[in-house]
Design a protein around this motif. Structure first.
Motif, mmCIF file in Angstrom:
data_model
loop_
_atom_site.group_PDB
_atom_site.id
_atom_site.type_symbol
_atom_site.label_atom_id
_atom_site.label_comp_id
_atom_site.label_asym_id
_atom_site.label_seq_id
_atom_site.Cartn_x
_atom_site.Cartn_y
_atom_site.Cartn_z
ATOM 1 N N VAL A 5 0.847 -1.203 0.000
ATOM 2 C CA VAL A 5 0.000 0.000 0.000
ATOM 3 C C VAL A 5 0.880 1.250 0.000
ATOM 4 N N LEU A 6 1.883 1.250 0.871
ATOM 5 C CA LEU A 6 2.728 2.441 1.010
ATOM 6 C C LEU A 6 3.549 2.709 -0.255
ATOM 7 N N THR A 7 3.990 1.637 -0.889
ATOM 8 C CA THR A 7 4.772 1.809 -2.117
ATOM 9 C C THR A 7 3.921 2.447 -3.211
ATOM 10 N N LYS A 8 2.670 2.012 -3.273
ATOM 11 C CA LYS A 8 1.796 2.568 -4.315
ATOM 12 C C LYS A 8 1.365 4.002 -4.020
ATOM 13 N N ALA A 9 1.379 4.375 -2.735
ATOM 14 C CA ALA A 9 0.747 5.625 -2.326
ATOM 15 C C ALA A 9 1.514 6.888 -2.686
ATOM 16 N N GLY A 10 2.818 6.866 -2.650
ATOM 17 C CA GLY A 10 3.567 8.109 -2.822
ATOM 18 C C GLY A 10 3.543 8.907 -1.535
ATOM 19 N N THR A 11 3.664 10.237 -1.663
ATOM 20 C CA THR A 11 3.798 11.051 -0.449
ATOM 21 C C THR A 11 2.450 11.430 0.163
ATOM 22 N N TYR A 12 2.492 11.740 1.430
ATOM 23 C CA TYR A 12 1.298 12.168 2.157
ATOM 24 C C TYR A 12 1.758 12.872 3.411
ATOM 25 N N SER A 13 0.862 13.606 4.070
ATOM 26 C CA SER A 13 1.276 14.231 5.331
ATOM 27 C C SER A 13 0.199 14.009 6.373
ATOM 28 N N TYR A 14 0.574 14.037 7.626
ATOM 29 C CA TYR A 14 -0.403 13.743 8.674
ATOM 30 C C TYR A 14 -1.436 14.862 8.784
ATOM 31 N N PRO A 15 -2.727 14.521 8.738
ATOM 32 C CA PRO A 15 -3.765 15.565 8.772
ATOM 33 C C PRO A 15 -3.998 16.110 10.181
ATOM 34 N N GLN A 16 -4.332 17.371 10.269
ATOM 35 C CA GLN A 16 -4.646 18.019 11.558
ATOM 36 C C GLN A 16 -5.983 17.518 12.111
ATOM 37 N N ASN A 17 -6.064 17.371 13.415
ATOM 38 C CA ASN A 17 -7.332 17.071 14.105
ATOM 39 C C ASN A 17 -8.197 16.002 13.471
ATOM 40 N N TYR A 18 -7.590 14.979 12.995
ATOM 41 C CA TYR A 18 -8.366 13.921 12.361
ATOM 42 C C TYR A 18 -9.037 13.053 13.420
ATOM 43 N N GLU A 19 -10.318 12.836 13.253
ATOM 44 C CA GLU A 19 -11.089 12.038 14.215
ATOM 45 C C GLU A 19 -11.204 10.606 13.676
ATOM 46 N N PRO A 20 -10.464 9.659 14.244
ATOM 47 C CA PRO A 20 -10.480 8.307 13.679
ATOM 48 C C PRO A 20 -11.816 7.591 13.877
ATOM 49 N N ASN A 21 -12.168 6.742 12.921
ATOM 50 C CA ASN A 21 -13.375 5.917 13.084
ATOM 51 C C ASN A 21 -13.030 4.704 13.959
ATOM 52 N N ALA A 22 -14.032 3.864 14.195
ATOM 53 C CA ALA A 22 -13.847 2.768 15.159
ATOM 54 C C ALA A 22 -12.704 1.833 14.788
ATOM 55 N N GLN A 23 -12.635 1.389 13.529
ATOM 56 C CA GLN A 23 -11.577 0.450 13.122
ATOM 57 C C GLN A 23 -10.202 1.095 13.214
ATOM 58 N N GLU A 24 -10.136 2.348 12.775
ATOM 59 C CA GLU A 24 -8.854 3.068 12.833
ATOM 60 C C GLU A 24 -8.396 3.227 14.285
ATOM 61 N N TYR A 25 -9.370 3.537 15.124
ATOM 62 C CA TYR A 25 -9.024 3.788 16.520
ATOM 63 C C TYR A 25 -8.496 2.528 17.208
ATOM 64 N N GLU A 26 -9.071 1.390 16.854
ATOM 65 C CA GLU A 26 -8.583 0.121 17.427
ATOM 66 C C GLU A 26 -7.110 -0.091 17.084
ATOM 67 N N VAL A 27 -6.753 0.225 15.856
ATOM 68 C CA VAL A 27 -5.360 0.054 15.430
ATOM 69 C C VAL A 27 -4.466 1.025 16.204
ATOM 70 N N VAL A 28 -4.901 2.276 16.288
ATOM 71 C CA VAL A 28 -4.124 3.286 17.022
ATOM 72 C C VAL A 28 -3.862 2.819 18.448
ATOM 73 N N GLU A 41 -9.586 10.116 -0.489
ATOM 74 C CA GLU A 41 -8.921 11.385 -0.812
ATOM 75 C C GLU A 41 -8.689 12.221 0.438
ATOM 76 N N GLY A 42 -7.849 13.182 0.313
ATOM 77 C CA GLY A 42 -7.660 14.198 1.354
ATOM 78 C C GLY A 42 -7.216 13.633 2.683
ATOM 79 N N ALA A 43 -7.807 14.200 3.765
ATOM 80 C CA ALA A 43 -7.371 13.880 5.120
ATOM 81 C C ALA A 43 -7.530 12.389 5.424
ATOM 82 N N THR A 44 -8.600 11.782 4.946
ATOM 83 C CA THR A 44 -8.845 10.370 5.240
ATOM 84 C C THR A 44 -7.726 9.514 4.657
ATOM 85 N N ARG A 45 -7.401 9.805 3.408
ATOM 86 C CA ARG A 45 -6.330 9.040 2.756
ATOM 87 C C ARG A 45 -5.013 9.251 3.501
#
Ligand code: ARG
Length: 558
Positions: A456-479, A525-529
């Motif tokens: 996934v990361l190889t295909k993605a290219g660059t990105y930056s960490y989004p401000q004040n992102y509110e994770p959903n349930a699945q994301e939060y479990e990983v965090v 797209e955007g912050a979610t991605r």
């Protein structure tokens, strides 16, 4: 940021210190309940109220703010929720910042831990029974280093005893230099097995004489012995390389030959040595144990005598904070006796000696037997796993580059992970199919998850960490799983339990895969991605760190 600390700081309970609150905080069974929980049962006595009432009162008086978003009282527990966006950004940026040091600590600085592990016997097979001590010890070695300790890995070689007289005798009768040079440890073992099967009275007598010759420093006998030792070590070192374990000292039982006399003198001087049927013992009856045998009636020392000398030597040489012995539970009594004798000798550091006991390993196709050549050599178990791994990989992905190297990482990883997955005291049945299952609780599963994240990361290219992102349930479990890595490593060290790390890796991989299946990443797209990529990256780093502590490599692709 230490969120647990934040909770302890913000919560005030009369008569209870911040430290007490901090150490009482636990993790609720799931995130819906909260991120931290304070069990109120133990305060019931102080406040003369029910735990339910205490939790309710504390909740009513607590003002949320800062990192804490919500408080609730449930069945005597006070549950806290952390501001999700904050926990996510703090955790992910910490992983990013620390990289391969994420989860490490400096808690062990200026402390030395000795770990006695693997401790093979010269000229005897290195079999499946040695797997656990080698990989548990190897993992503890890395875990303690990761926590900043100075670690001394000791291979307390079994290189002392009458069997070497037998071996020399067998070699003299049936062996020759070329065959042994070529066959290495296998040839030596064959000679030894043959001696036990065929030696008559005459040869037994000769063997005793050869043993005496080794002891008295006879040149030829010692050269032969050293040669057998060298061949054994060459062999086991090959396996250590595969398993990624290392030692700082190979001081074995022989090393203590001249260090036992002072121990015997000290025991005598302290009035601990008693005569019993011609032998010298330390009476341990008052402690509910059989006597510890120090010298046999013929004056020969014993396994325990050498362990007493070794413990004292290690204390003098390394001034350890703790000295661990990773040895099967069959030796429980031996270590209890040795530790007790040292305590009776007035060594206050005897309390710092720990027998890290573990259970038996057997193979699925029948219990292992060490008698008469029916041994399962560890080397064969590893190569069979690597071969099987190759077949599986080849079937799944025939065009993959570097298949041999990947099969090696997967196969060796499976052997290590298989031995470390359960609580160490449990007896385990080793199954090739189980340890190599892509769907099971295995290293392959974790490695495959890493390869998935990598792709996934190889295909993605660059990105930056989004401000004040509110994770959903699945994301939060990983965090949250990631955030718990450091504590997991600490607990693994505290309990001498590498299985905490294996289980952590499987749990994080499962949570990541749930997220991966439920949530799109690259097509978002955007912050979610951005967030999902950052989370994928943090997962990969954390899984790699966890596997590295176990001596398992991570292929980029699978
Ligand atoms: N060589 C011994 C065995 O195979 C294990 C030695 C463990 N270490 C010790 N200090 N006793 O049983």
């Amino acid at each position: 940021m230490d969120f647990k600390r934040e909770v302890a700081r913000q919560l005030h309970i009369d008569g209870v210190t911040e430290e007490e609150i901090y150490s009482s905080l636990t993790l609720p069974p799931n995130s819906e309940m909260g991120d931290y929980a304070l069990p109120c049962f133990k305060f019931a006595k102080i406040f003369r109220k029910s735990p339910v009432q205490i939790a309710a009162d504390l909740a009513a008086n607590f003002e949320c703010g800062g990192a804490i978003s919500e408080v609730s009282a449930v069945n005597g527990y006070l549950n806290f929720k952390i501001v999700k966006s904050l926990l996510a950004s703090e955790t992910i940026s910490e992983v990013k910042l620390s990289g391969d040091a994420f989860g490490s600590s400096e808690i062990g600085n200026n402390k030395t831990i000795c770990i006695d592990y693997s401790s093979v016997n010269i000229a005897k097979p290195f079999h499946i029974g040695h797997l656990s001590t080698t990989v548990i010890g190897g993992a503890l070695y890395k875990i303690y280093k990761f926590l900043g300790y100075n670690v001394v890995g000791i291979n307390h070689l079994g290189d002392y005893g009458t069997q070497f007289g037998k071996l020399i005798c067998a070699y003299k009768h049936w062996g020759n230099r070329e065959d042994v040079e070529k066959g290495g440890i296998h040839a030596i073992n064959d000679l030894y097995v043959r001696f036990n099967e065929q030696a008559d009275e005459e040869m037994e007598k000769e063997a005793r004489e050869y043993f005496r010759l080794i002891e008295s420093g006879d040149r030829e006998a010692n050269e032969l012995f050293e040669w057998f030792k060298e061949l054994t070590l060459k062999y086991v070192k090959g396996i250590y390389d595969m398993l990624g374990v290392k030692f700082d000292s190979y001081a074995g039982e022989r090393f203590y030959t001249d260090k036992m006399q002072p121990v015997i003198e000290e025991l005598t001087q302290k009035g601990l040595l008693k005569e019993s049927e011609g032998a010298k013992i330390v009476d341990l009856e008052p402690y509910g144990m059989p006597p510890c045998l120090i010298l046999r009636s013929d004056g020969a020392s014993l396994y325990a005598t050498r362990d007493l000398a070794a413990a004292i030597y290690r204390k003098n040489t390394y001034d350890f904070y703790k000295c661990l012995y990773v040895v099967a539970y069959q030796q429980n009594l031996h270590f209890k006796q040795v530790f007790k004798v040292l305590e009776l000798m007035g060594k206050e550091w005897a309390k710092d000696l720990v027998h890290v006991a573990y259970g038996m390993v057997s193979l699925e196709d029948g219990a292992m037997s060490t008698r008469k050549g029916k041994v399962v050599w560890l080397e064969d178990v590893i190569s069979r796993c690597v071969d099987k791994a190759y077949k599986i990989i080849d079937e799944k992905n025939p065009t993959l580059e570097n298949k041999e190297e990947i099969a090696r990482q997967v196969g060796v990883g499976a052997v290590i992970f298989g031995a470390l997955y359960n609580n160490k005291i449990k007896d385990i049945v080793f199954s090739y199919d189980k340890v190599l299952s892509f769907e099971g609780e295995t290293s392959v599963y974790v490695q495959y998850t890493c390869a998935r994240a990598n792709s996934v990361l190889t295909k993605a290219g660059t990105y930056s960490y989004p401000q004040n992102y509110e994770p959903n349930a699945q994301e939060y479990e990983v965090v949250k799983a990631i955030a718990n890595f450091g504590n997991t490593v600490l607990a693994a060290a505290e309990n001498y339990e590498p299985s905490y790390v294996t289980r952590f890796a499987v749990d994080l991989a499962q949570k990541f895969n749930k997220f991966y299946i439920d949530c799109k990443i690259l097509t978002e797209e955007g912050a979610t991605r951005d967030f999902r990529l950052a989370l994928t990256d943090a997962t990969l780093t954390t899984l790699k760190n966890a596997l590295k502590l176990l001596g398992i490599g991570v292929p980029e692709k699978m």
